[in-house]
Structures are given as structure tokens and as C-alpha cells.
Design a protein around this motif. Structure first.
Motif, short mmCIF file in Angstrom:
data_model
loop_
_atom_site.label_atom_id
_atom_site.label_comp_id
_atom_site.label_asym_id
_atom_site.label_seq_id
_atom_site.Cartn_x
_atom_site.Cartn_y
_atom_site.Cartn_z
N GLU A 163 -37.08 66.76 -12.02
CA GLU A 163 -37.35 68.13 -12.47
C GLU A 163 -38.45 68.81 -11.65
OE1 GLU A 163 -38.92 68.60 -16.47
OE2 GLU A 163 -37.35 70.07 -16.88
N SER A 164 -39.41 68.01 -11.15
CA SER A 164 -40.51 68.57 -10.37
C SER A 164 -40.08 69.04 -8.99
CB SER A 164 -41.63 67.52 -10.21
OG SER A 164 -41.24 66.49 -9.30
N GLY A 165 -38.98 68.47 -8.48
CA GLY A 165 -38.50 68.82 -7.15
C GLY A 165 -39.37 68.27 -6.04
N LEU A 166 -40.24 67.30 -6.34
CA LEU A 166 -41.15 66.75 -5.34
C LEU A 166 -40.44 65.86 -4.32
CD1 LEU A 166 -44.12 65.93 -7.71
CD2 LEU A 166 -44.24 67.48 -5.75
N LEU A 167 -39.37 65.21 -4.74
CA LEU A 167 -38.62 64.32 -3.86
C LEU A 167 -37.19 64.78 -3.73
CD1 LEU A 167 -39.85 60.82 -5.18
CD2 LEU A 167 -40.67 62.04 -3.15
N LEU A 168 -36.65 64.65 -2.53
CA LEU A 168 -35.24 64.92 -2.31
C LEU A 168 -34.42 63.79 -2.92
CD1 LEU A 168 -35.39 66.07 1.43
CD2 LEU A 168 -35.18 67.54 -0.60
N VAL A 199 -49.87 67.63 -11.15
CA VAL A 199 -50.97 67.56 -10.19
C VAL A 199 -50.42 67.50 -8.77
CG1 VAL A 199 -52.95 66.22 -9.39
CG2 VAL A 199 -52.51 66.43 -11.84
N ALA A 200 -49.41 66.64 -8.55
CA ALA A 200 -48.83 66.49 -7.21
C ALA A 200 -48.22 67.80 -6.71
CB ALA A 200 -47.77 65.39 -7.22
N ARG A 201 -47.53 68.49 -7.60
CA ARG A 201 -46.89 69.76 -7.20
C ARG A 201 -47.93 70.81 -6.85
NH1 ARG A 201 -43.57 70.00 -11.20
NH2 ARG A 201 -44.81 71.39 -12.49
N TRP A 202 -49.03 70.85 -7.62
CA TRP A 202 -50.09 71.82 -7.35
C TRP A 202 -50.77 71.53 -6.00
CZ3 TRP A 202 -55.18 72.56 -6.25
CH2 TRP A 202 -55.70 73.84 -6.46
N LEU A 203 -51.04 70.26 -5.74
CA LEU A 203 -51.68 69.88 -4.48
C LEU A 203 -50.78 70.19 -3.29
CD1 LEU A 203 -53.35 66.45 -5.39
CD2 LEU A 203 -54.49 68.65 -5.05
N SER A 205 -48.70 72.62 -3.09
CA SER A 205 -48.61 74.06 -2.91
C SER A 205 -49.95 74.71 -2.60
CB SER A 205 -48.03 74.72 -4.17
OG SER A 205 -46.76 74.20 -4.47
N ASN A 206 -51.05 73.97 -2.75
CA ASN A 206 -52.39 74.52 -2.56
C ASN A 206 -53.22 73.64 -1.65
OD1 ASN A 206 -52.64 76.89 -4.75
ND2 ASN A 206 -51.48 75.19 -5.63
N LYS A 207 -52.80 73.56 -0.40
CA LYS A 207 -53.51 72.72 0.57
C LYS A 207 -54.85 73.37 0.93
CE LYS A 207 -49.15 71.04 2.49
NZ LYS A 207 -48.29 70.96 3.70
N ASN A 208 -55.84 72.51 1.19
CA ASN A 208 -57.17 72.99 1.62
C ASN A 208 -57.77 73.98 0.62
OD1 ASN A 208 -56.94 71.52 4.09
ND2 ASN A 208 -55.67 73.17 4.90
N CYS A 209 -57.72 73.61 -0.66
CA CYS A 209 -58.27 74.50 -1.69
C CYS A 209 -59.79 74.41 -1.77
CB CYS A 209 -57.66 74.15 -3.05
SG CYS A 209 -58.08 72.48 -3.64
N GLU A 248 -59.17 62.87 -1.32
CA GLU A 248 -59.73 64.21 -1.32
C GLU A 248 -59.55 64.89 0.04
OE1 GLU A 248 -61.58 61.99 -4.63
OE2 GLU A 248 -61.21 61.57 -2.52
N ALA A 249 -59.94 64.20 1.10
CA ALA A 249 -59.87 64.80 2.43
C ALA A 249 -58.43 65.12 2.83
CB ALA A 249 -60.49 63.86 3.46
N ASP A 250 -57.50 64.23 2.49
CA ASP A 250 -56.10 64.44 2.87
C ASP A 250 -55.47 65.63 2.15
OD1 ASP A 250 -56.49 62.19 4.35
OD2 ASP A 250 -54.68 61.16 3.69
N HIS A 251 -56.00 65.97 0.96
CA HIS A 251 -55.40 67.05 0.18
C HIS A 251 -56.30 68.28 0.09
CE1 HIS A 251 -52.03 64.53 -0.90
NE2 HIS A 251 -52.87 63.57 -1.23
N GLY A 252 -57.29 68.35 0.98
CA GLY A 252 -58.14 69.53 1.03
C GLY A 252 -59.05 69.71 -0.15
#
Length: 442
Positions: A163-168, A199-203, A205-209, A248-252
Motif C-alpha cells: 500500500e505504501s508503494g515503497l517497493l516495486l 516514516v520511510a515514505r516521508w524520508l 520524499s523529503n531528502k536533506n530536510c 541520519e547523514a544518509d537521509h539528510g
């Protein structure tokens, strides 16, 4: 390969089809195929049948590990057959997984056993040499017994991920198999997987926040500790790449600061802070990346990267040179510092497979990087100090080594018991001579 190993192989082979079966049923693509279970497992006993004792031993092992004894896993269906010569006798009719729970419990138990064995081997290897840190988060390789996990929530977890669409769809089977234990683990929070995906979907879509975890917009509904405890799982849904520096560093995100520690190797070019001459400085990596703006590098012409603290502290004087301490994986953060491309750069690590791999990795960013005291001459000079170290954390020969470095790497790689020369064993006098040879007038 034993018959039990063959069952594991066949069970794993069916996993992509099983995930498709689950996915199609959950998404309403078709009515669930009620014939998927029982799932038969066809093991060939043709050769063993010629030797009754061997076959009896195999059947005994299969029985001891079956649902008939363990309460879950594959079932041995036994049939009573009447024969003229031997009367009534029990015959194995078929091996099968009766239910989804039985199938998943078997896979989880098999993975747990394999992971426990791998973890023990890694622990023994780490005890013989240096260790490096790992990122925070749950460890899927806990080696727990399958009875400590429940497969009831498996479908809910798969549905949340779909449902999240995170993985094909084609990515889901490999991911699910890798994370079987998490998928089978019981969670008191009924929204566990929805929150992981949120959380994964937000990260994604929001890189380097540039926010701390506790500042994320949904933190009132998802506690910071939840994210801290599940970093690896969240990361795996954002990207299939391994954590490079830190979660943290990898996801901004902002987190516990990664720092850089450095000192001048030349009294004539001290580190100046106002009117103060400092022996060394430790600054956040973000500030280190902008170090040229401070004016501190004025007069510096060469940069040495050193792996161990004591060698860093006792590194000999060298004209117009800076020394950076970069222990283990911390050297990776230097890839963020573009200003290093403007200076002659030297890497001085242990003579070990992992240090040569790090050298190769850094050279991928800094093509002009040269190694220092990492060659066969140094290894031969201190051959009595060679000891057993960690095996390489990469599976192939590092690609960015020159001929001399490659020869040293292969020598260490082929030396099972003496494959590491710690730079702590290299004398200051030897380093001084190497510097003199490098710069002639240093």
C-alpha cells in the motif's frame, strides 16, 4: 547436500511465487488460490533407497525436524502399507507444508539458524582483530528460535508495504526474504508496519530536510524512540543500498555530530584560532567541509590521513602538512570534503585487507590519493609483527589499487593467519625515513 538442506532450497525457491500469491490475494487481484497449500516438497531419495541404513538415517533427521515433532514446519505424511513379504509397514507418502504459518515458520527458523552461524563466525573474526561500528537499529540476525516469532501479522506487514508503494512488485520478494524475521515478529503496536512505512515514505520524499528525528512532522503520533529502534528497517524500505555513513547523514537528518580531528605537522604553520596556536582541533564534519573558509589551511600544502590514534598523535613533523585522524569507517566521511581534492593527499592505514579496501574507496573520490607505508617493503620490514586480522568487508579485489598496492593486498589476502600489520607496530624512525624519501627535504 542433505535432504533437510534440499527442503530448505526448495522452500526458498518457492518464495517469490508465495509472495505473489499473498500480494494478489491482499490487493484483490484474484481470489486467493486455495490450492497453494498444502505445498508439496519433492525430495529425491533414489540413490539413498539403495542403502537402507543411509535412508533410515535421512528419514530420522527429517522426522526430528518436521512439524510432527517440532509443531511447525514441513509435515511428513506417513501411510501404512500392507505387503506380503514384510506385512504392514510405514511408508513416507509425501513431504509438504500444510499451511502458510508452517511454511513461514520453517523459513524463519532456517534463516535464524544460518544467521546465528554467520554471526558466530563474524564474532570470532572480530575477536582476532579490530572491529568497526555498525549503524543503530534492530538486528535481523538475532538467531532466535522461530517459536519466538509469530507469522499471524505477516500478511498485514506485506499489505502495508504494498500500500505504501515503497517497493516495486519485483523488489518485494527479495526484500521480504531478507527481512523474514522482522515480518514474522510479533509487535504489540498494531500500527507497527504502517508507521515504519510512513516514516520511510516521508524520508524518501523529503531528502536533506536538516531536521532532528524528534523534529519530524509526525512525531506526535510516532515516538522518536520508535524510529531510533528501527533505523535499519526504515532504511531498507527507502533504499536497497547499505547505510553509507549513518542513518541520519544518509537521509539528510541531523543527528549526533560526526567530527573530524586534525593537527598541524609543522610548527611554522600552526592551527590558529584568533591569537591562539592550537595543537589540534576537533570540529563537526559540516564545519570541516568548509575549513578553507576559516583561513586555518593557509600555508598547508600536504594532507595525511592516518588510521590509528597513537600514530596520528606521534606522526613526525613534516613541512607544511596537516594530519587527519580517520579511524575505520569514519574515513568515509572525508568523501564529503571536496577541498581535499586541492591538496596532495596521502592515506596511511594498517597493512590489512580492510584498509586497502578503504584506500580504494577513498581513491574513487580522490583520484590523486597516494598510499603511505602500505607496501611489501613495509610488510617485509615488519613481517614478525604480522597477525591475524579481519577478513575483507568486500568480496572482490579492490578496484582502485596501483600495482604495488595490489601486490600487498593479494599477499595479505592469501595469508590466512598473518594478514594484518597494524601501523602501531611501525616505528617513528621508519615513518621519518619514508617521509624523507617522499619529500627529500622534509
Amino acid at each position: 547436500m542433505t535432504a533437510l538442506d534440499e527442503i530448505k532450497r526448495l522452500a526458498q525457491k518457492e518464495f517469490p511465487l508465495f509472495i505473489k500469491y499473498i500480494s494478489d490475494g491482499l490487493t484483490g487481484a484474484l481470489v486467493q488460490n486455495t490450492h497453494f497449500f498444502p505445498m508439496p516438497v519433492r525430495v529425491n531419495f533414489a540413490k539413498e533407497a539403495e542403502n537402507p541404513e543411509e535412508k533410515a538415517q535421512i528419514l530420522s533427521e527429517l522426522y526430528e525436524n518436521s512439524k510432527n515433532v517440532c509443531g511447525s514446519g514441513y509435515t511428513l505424511e506417513i501411510e501404512l502399507v500392507s505387503t506380503r513379504s514384510k506385512g504392514n509397514r510405514k511408508v513416507l507418502k509425501r513431504i509438504c507444508f500444510l499451511t502458510e504459518d508452517d511454511y513461514l515458520a520453517f523459513l524463519i527458523k532456517s534463516n535464524s539458524a544460518e544467521n546465528a552461524t554467520a554471526s558466530s563466525a563474524e564474532g570470532a573474526s572480530a575477536g582476532a582483530g579490530s572491529t568497526t561500528g555498525t549503524s543503530s537499529g534492530r538486528d535481523a540476525s538475532s538467531g532466535k528460535d522461530a517459536s519466538e516469532y509469530e507469522t499471524e501479522g505477516f500478511n498485514e506487514a506485506i499489505f502495508a508495504i504494498i500500500e505504501s508503494g515503497l517497493l516495486l512488485p519485483e523488489e518485494l520478494p527479495a526484500w521480504a526474504f531478507k527481512h523474514l524475521e522482522e515480518l514474522g515478529r510479533y509487535h504489540e503496536d498494531e500500527h507497527f508496519w504502517q508507521n515504519i512505512c510512513k516514516v520511510a515514505r516521508w524520508l524518501k520524499s523529503n531528502k536533506n530536510c536538516n531536521l532532528y528525528i524528534r523534529e519530524l512532522p509526525f512525531i506526535n503520533s510516532i515516538p522518536p524512540k520508535f524510529i531510533e529502534d528501527n533505523k535499519n528497517l526504515i532504511h531498507s524500505l527507502v533504499t536497497q543500498k547499505a547505510i553509507k555513513i549513518s542513518f541520519e547523514a544518509d537521509h539528510g537528518l541531523l543527528g549526533k555530530q560526526t567530527t573530524a580531528r586534525f593537527r598541524s605537522l609543522c610548527k611554522e604553520v600552526p592551527l590558529m584560532l584568533g591569537q591562539m596556536e592550537l595543537k589540534e582541533l576537533t570540529v563537526p564534519i559540516e564545519d570541516f567541509c568548509n575549513l578553507p573558509k576559516s583561513g586555518i589551511l593557509q600555508g598547508i600544502e600536504n594532507v595525511f590521513i592516518v588510521e590509528t590514534e597513537m600514530v596520528y598523535l606521534t606522526f613526525p613533523e613534516c613541512k607544511k602538512s596537516l594530519c587527519i585522524l580517520a579511524q575505520g569507517y569514519n574515513a568515509n566521511v572525508l568523501k564529503l570534503c571536496d577541498w581535499l581534492k586541492e591538496f596532495p593527499l596521502y592515506y596511511f592505514g594498517n597493512c590489512s585487507e580492510n584498509s586497502f579496501s578503504m584506500l580504494s574507496s577513498l581513491r574513487g573520490y580522490f583520484e590523486h590519493l597516494k598510499s603511505f607505508c602500505m607496501d611489501m617493503a613495509t610488510i617485509n620490514a615488519y613481517k614478525d609483527c604480522l597477525q591475524k586480522g579481519d577478513n575483507s568487508f568486500v568480496q572482490t579485489i579492490p578496484p582502485n589499487l596501483d600495482y604495488a598496492e595490489n601486490q600487498a593486498y593479494l599477499f595479505l589476502h592469501d595469508s590466512e593467519e598473518k594478514n594484518c600489520l597494524s601501523q602501531d607496530n611501525i616505528s617513528i624512525e621508519y615513518i621519518q625515513k619514508a617521509l624523507a624519501q617522499l619529500f627529500h627535504d622534509c
